[in-house]
Design an enzyme around this catalytic site. Sequence first.
Site, PDB file in Angstrom:
ATOM      1  N   ASP A 182       0.655  -1.259  -0.010  1.00 38.10           N
ATOM      2  CA  ASP A 182      -0.038   0.004   0.038  1.00 38.10           C
ATOM      3  C   ASP A 182       1.003   1.325   0.043  1.00 38.10           C
ATOM      4  OD1 ASP A 182       0.459  -0.396   2.601  1.00 38.10           O
ATOM      5  OD2 ASP A 182      -1.097   0.368   3.528  1.00 38.10           O
ATOM      6  N   GLU A 184       1.409   6.417   9.517  1.00 36.64           N
ATOM      7  CA  GLU A 184      -0.155   6.805   9.299  1.00 36.64           C
ATOM      8  C   GLU A 184      -0.849   5.833  10.187  1.00 36.64           C
ATOM      9  OE1 GLU A 184      -3.318   5.623   5.853  1.00 36.64           O
ATOM     10  OE2 GLU A 184      -1.530   4.587   6.047  1.00 36.64           O
ATOM     11  N   GLU A 185      -0.334   4.658  10.134  1.00 34.54           N
ATOM     12  CA  GLU A 185      -1.156   3.625  11.308  1.00 34.54           C
ATOM     13  C   GLU A 185      -1.305   3.910  12.578  1.00 34.54           C
ATOM     14  OE1 GLU A 185      -3.049   1.719   9.332  1.00 34.54           O
ATOM     15  OE2 GLU A 185      -2.091   1.683   7.449  1.00 34.54           O
ATOM     16  N   ASP A 213      -3.342   6.008  -0.839  1.00 29.43           N
ATOM     17  CA  ASP A 213      -3.657   4.993   0.031  1.00 29.43           C
ATOM     18  C   ASP A 213      -4.233   3.693  -0.569  1.00 29.43           C
ATOM     19  OD1 ASP A 213      -3.332   3.362   2.284  1.00 29.43           O
ATOM     20  OD2 ASP A 213      -4.009   4.901   3.693  1.00 29.43           O
TER      21      ASP A 213
END
Length: 181
Positions: free
Chosen positions: A44, A74-75, A97
Amino acid sequence: MFIDVGATSREDAGKMGVKIGTPLTLDTEFKQLGNDRVTGKAFDNRAGCAMLIRGLREMADVKATAHAVFTVQEEVGLKGAKTSAFGLNPDVALATDVSYTGDHPGIEKKQSAIELGKGHSVTVSDAEGCGIIVPESVLRWLKEAAESNNIPYQLEVGAGGTTDASAIHLTRAVEIVDRFF
């Protein structure tokens, strides 16, 4: 997040050196699948980086200032997008994304209208309205660009989490002006 390391208890995991908060990564090799598909680790984000680099190359003659940002974390809180958006204060920002498709095992069609192979996903909103609600001028710009270049696309209204786009959108008072589109 739960990751099965084969331990039978918390103590057993500790003996393996795994505790709450231990950084982990999947050991997934690049492999060819059927129907011209592949699998591998971190596609991704890597695919997003490749798309951004390709986009910058395509913009060689554009008379605008463009910043390319490859964010981190990001996560775990969209941290890189927040600091980048605050520092750059862009007029417009696009984030890349991945999306979950409604034809993916374990996902019901009502959870995602996106279908694999039916075109790129363009987010209208995510996180059931808690994240970004893309301004109509930006949606119009993206749809017109796709249509004028014969690029198939699907509109997505996300019910799950947010992406860097939400963090960028909510970090500073970014005024979206129709003259840009």
